[in-house]
Design an enzyme around this catalytic site. Sequence first.
Site, PDB file in Angstrom:
ATOM      1  N   ASP A  41       0.806  -1.217   0.000  1.00  0.00           N
ATOM      2  CA  ASP A  41       0.000   0.000   0.000  1.00  0.00           C
ATOM      3  C   ASP A  41       0.841   1.271   0.000  1.00  0.00           C
ATOM      4  OD1 ASP A  41       0.973  -0.387   2.562  1.00  0.00           O
ATOM      5  OD2 ASP A  41      -0.968  -0.706   3.486  1.00  0.00           O
ATOM      6  N   ASP A  88      -7.296  -2.248  13.681  1.00  0.00           N
ATOM      7  CA  ASP A  88      -8.679  -2.591  13.315  1.00  0.00           C
ATOM      8  C   ASP A  88      -8.745  -3.896  12.515  1.00  0.00           C
ATOM      9  OD1 ASP A  88      -7.645  -1.837  10.887  1.00  0.00           O
ATOM     10  OD2 ASP A  88      -9.067  -0.216  10.506  1.00  0.00           O
ATOM     11  N   HIS A 146      -6.864  -4.682   9.924  1.00  0.00           N
ATOM     12  CA  HIS A 146      -6.577  -4.584   8.489  1.00  0.00           C
ATOM     13  C   HIS A 146      -5.275  -5.286   8.107  1.00  0.00           C
ATOM     14  CE1 HIS A 146      -4.436  -0.359   8.946  1.00  0.00           C
ATOM     15  NE2 HIS A 146      -3.563  -1.330   9.049  1.00  0.00           N
ATOM     16  N   GLU A 150      -9.468  -1.915   5.150  1.00  0.00           N
ATOM     17  CA  GLU A 150     -10.199  -1.547   6.354  1.00  0.00           C
ATOM     18  C   GLU A 150     -11.470  -2.390   6.479  1.00  0.00           C
ATOM     19  OE1 GLU A 150      -8.251  -0.111   8.076  1.00  0.00           O
ATOM     20  OE2 GLU A 150      -7.978   2.026   7.722  1.00  0.00           O
TER      21      GLU A 150
HETATM   22  C1  GLP Z   1      -0.018   0.131   8.421  1.00  0.00           C
HETATM   23  C2  GLP Z   1       0.123  -0.683   7.162  1.00  0.00           C
HETATM   24  C3  GLP Z   1      -0.234  -2.127   7.416  1.00  0.00           C
HETATM   25  C4  GLP Z   1       0.458  -2.653   8.657  1.00  0.00           C
HETATM   26  C5  GLP Z   1       0.067  -1.839   9.844  1.00  0.00           C
HETATM   27  C6  GLP Z   1       0.688  -2.339  11.138  1.00  0.00           C
HETATM   28  O1  GLP Z   1      -1.338   0.501   8.642  1.00  0.00           O
HETATM   29  N1  GLP Z   1      -0.676  -0.166   6.109  1.00  0.00           N
HETATM   30  O2  GLP Z   1       0.146  -2.883   6.293  1.00  0.00           O
HETATM   31  O3  GLP Z   1       0.099  -3.977   8.869  1.00  0.00           O
HETATM   32  O4  GLP Z   1       0.509  -0.517   9.576  1.00  0.00           O
HETATM   33  O5  GLP Z   1       1.429  -1.341  11.751  1.00  0.00           O
HETATM   34  P1  GLP Z   1       2.398  -1.543  12.961  1.00  0.00           P
HETATM   35  O6  GLP Z   1       3.417  -2.546  12.571  1.00  0.00           O
HETATM   36  O7  GLP Z   1       3.012  -0.169  13.142  1.00  0.00           O
HETATM   37  O8  GLP Z   1       1.575  -1.974  14.108  1.00  0.00           O
END
Ligand code: GLP
Length: 262
Positions: free
Chosen positions: A67, A136, A138, A143
């Site tokens: 993404d 959430d 994802h 989402e």
């Molecule tokens: C972002 C990314 C996700 C990832 C998530 C987890 O939202 N778009 O792909 O899984 O962060 O983040 P963290 O590792 O900071 O908890």
Amino acid sequence: MEVIIQKDEITATTFVAKIIAKKLKEKPKLVLGLATGRTMEQVYAILAQMHKEEGLDFSLCCTFNLDEYVGLEPDNEDSYHSFMRKNLFNKINIDIRNTHLPNGMAADLAKECADYERLIIATGGIDLQLLGIGSDGHIGFNEPLSALRSRTREKALTPATIKQNGPLFKNPSMMPRRGLTMGVGTILESKQCLLLATGVEKSSMLARAVEGPITSMISASALQLHQHCCVVADEAAASKLQEQDYYRWIFQNEPEWADFRK
Ligand code: GLP
């Protein structure tokens, strides 16, 4: 789905890096799906170290990120393009032309997403997709209520994601409210998925994703449909899983993991 529980964050993260390294050695032209977020920073640091100290070779590897934010230039320091260069691409011998992220600045975002899908297919499909899990539930920026068959597209971010990722921005109020993301369907077409979750704050969502019903309210639960999905969690993230003993038993007895148990 297989769940592997490791003692702490560093052992879980190292475990994931070792799986990626093994795959890359088996197939130097590996098509690797990459993720961003705090959890991945350590994985990339270990891969960079493996490159530096053991000569882990990324020269033929091709990557696709999950993404990117809409409205950020690739050289904006808060973009995922920058995240990837800073944490991984600048530290390994990958050919930058073989690295791909959706362009959140494209004039036609729908076309950008369709082109991204076509490029993944033209490259032979993703061999191994690395994933984190959002607060959430994802994966990527899929989402709640993302269709289980969704493809790469533009997605509005939830308040939970804005709260989770805002602090990573120099100016949190400037965090974009939209992202481009591979769809759940796109992710499910990867030949193998590898989800890493660390920390107690991920424990409830991980338990719902792994052991709860499959629901578009929690995109990560769609991974239950995947034929080859491995979830690696540290003790803290795994603490709310009901069947921990069973998962540990499998890991101790599966010949596939013999090299990893040492
Ligand atoms: C972002 C990314 C996700 C990832 C998530 C987890 O939202 N778009 O792909 O899984 O962060 O983040 P963290 O590792 O900071 O908890």
